[in-house]
Design an enzyme around this catalytic site. Sequence first.
Site, mmCIF file in Angstrom:
data_model
loop_
_atom_site.group_PDB
_atom_site.id
_atom_site.type_symbol
_atom_site.label_atom_id
_atom_site.label_comp_id
_atom_site.label_asym_id
_atom_site.label_seq_id
_atom_site.Cartn_x
_atom_site.Cartn_y
_atom_site.Cartn_z
ATOM 1 N N LYS A 1 -13.267 -7.320 -8.034
ATOM 2 C CA LYS A 1 -13.704 -7.581 -6.408
ATOM 3 C C LYS A 1 -15.455 -7.918 -6.621
ATOM 4 O O LYS A 1 -16.091 -6.885 -6.821
ATOM 5 C CB LYS A 1 -13.556 -6.687 -5.118
ATOM 6 C CG LYS A 1 -12.141 -6.291 -5.169
ATOM 7 C CD LYS A 1 -12.055 -5.147 -4.104
ATOM 8 C CE LYS A 1 -10.702 -4.777 -4.027
ATOM 9 N NZ LYS A 1 -10.293 -3.668 -3.172
ATOM 10 N N ASP B 1 -0.544 -0.450 -4.459
ATOM 11 C CA ASP B 1 -1.891 0.044 -4.512
ATOM 12 C C ASP B 1 -1.984 1.462 -3.685
ATOM 13 O O ASP B 1 -1.750 1.554 -2.512
ATOM 14 C CB ASP B 1 -2.600 -1.013 -3.754
ATOM 15 C CG ASP B 1 -4.280 -0.682 -3.879
ATOM 16 O OD1 ASP B 1 -4.599 0.566 -4.513
ATOM 17 O OD2 ASP B 1 -5.061 -1.512 -3.358
ATOM 18 N N GLU C 1 -1.980 0.117 -8.823
ATOM 19 C CA GLU C 1 -3.201 -0.134 -8.762
ATOM 20 C C GLU C 1 -3.798 1.170 -8.189
ATOM 21 O O GLU C 1 -3.347 1.878 -7.260
ATOM 22 C CB GLU C 1 -3.550 -1.052 -7.770
ATOM 23 C CG GLU C 1 -5.136 -1.435 -7.429
ATOM 24 C CD GLU C 1 -5.143 -2.806 -6.293
ATOM 25 O OE1 GLU C 1 -4.227 -3.302 -6.105
ATOM 26 O OE2 GLU C 1 -6.233 -3.009 -5.744
ATOM 27 N N LYS D 1 0.867 -1.305 -0.143
ATOM 28 C CA LYS D 1 -0.077 -0.045 0.023
ATOM 29 C C LYS D 1 1.053 1.232 -0.057
ATOM 30 O O LYS D 1 1.983 1.378 0.677
ATOM 31 C CB LYS D 1 -0.972 -0.045 1.228
ATOM 32 C CG LYS D 1 -1.963 -1.013 1.144
ATOM 33 C CD LYS D 1 -2.879 -0.844 0.310
ATOM 34 C CE LYS D 1 -4.082 -1.745 0.454
ATOM 35 N NZ LYS D 1 -5.275 -1.510 -0.672
#
Length: 371
Positions: A263, A189, A214, A164
């Site tokens: 997702k 991400d 991402e 992240k």
Amino acid sequence: MQLAEMDLRRVEMPLVSPFRTSFGTEVTRDILLVRVVTNDGVEGWGECVAGTEPLYSSEYVDGAQEVIERFMWPRLTSMPSVRAVDIQPVLSPVRGHRMAKAAIEMAVLDAELRTCGMRLVDYLGGIRDAVPAGVSVGIEDSLETLLDNVATFVDAGYARIKLKIEPGRDVDVVAAVRERFGDVPLQVDANAAYQLSDLATLRRLDDFGLLLIEQPLAEEEVRAHAVVAAALQTPICLDESVVSARAAADALALRACDIVNIKPGRVGGLLEARRISDVCSAQGVPVWCGGMLETGIGRAANLALAALPGFTLPGDTSGADRYWKRDIVTEPAVLIDGCVAVPQGPGLGVQVDEEWLTTITTSSVELRSDG
Ligand code: OSB
Ligand code: MG
């Protein structure tokens, strides 16, 4: 198939360690589970991935529960019979609230497939019994702590690491991970934390051979993502922006991304997730299955989805021990040789540990059909 009953259960599940993203830190998950019972007495389970606060997207768990109780359940009970394929059309007058819809669809599909003895992976068209698993590593104040966390996951055998990132915790963090872990499959991400004016920073990430970046920009900024994609060598992957198969088709047409994170919760269910996979496969665009810190229920669905042929990159489908001390299914997901097995029984293929579930339940609402 008719729905006799729907239970909305909230469970409190502490994560094994706090998970920090650019939009906040999750310490404990307050999860909405949907349990349906058909007129024949067959049970089905679904999991809503909405967080406590509307920080990843506009959805949040109290809102999901309210919209199900007030606006979705009455529409479902007005139907003479219901199957998973009916959920999206029946609930389409209710705008958005995709995570709530996905939870209902999952529960209905689980019951439907248990009724006919079919595995979810077969229903979806999956071709694998186990799927390569990556892990999503949260932001840490201390670089040393982050490197220790990555080391734990590399040692465990995860097939790739996702970091992240956020402005100020990006290039240096990636450089340090590359330095220590060599050419480990690595991606980042941003959860929409950057702006187009940060393009120079994003370009510096090109030096590190990342699998993908991402969702650097905001959900709505599809065209700006195309600018980023054109400026960088590293493939751009969209998460938050892809809310449907139509949105996926538009993003691809605009060249806003090279890869798509799918997702089921974000897009309104497993069937829409499969449509996105179809859209991407038709254009040769790789996809992978994202995660939303699911329990064994939502994880089972993700694993079945990740077994589809278009899912050519490792997903955020980690072993249960990466999230929970004790999961709510009797056979939690385990990482073996960098892969997690797809559950094998009918429906989702997992059994809920009812005793443990009762222990951690914080509230329960039982909705019953009059018919
Ligand atoms: O953006 O992929 C994301 C968790 C919560 C909300 C959004 C995201 C995530 C993760 C965790 O990255 C993935 C996982 O379930 O392991
Ligand atoms: Mg993401």
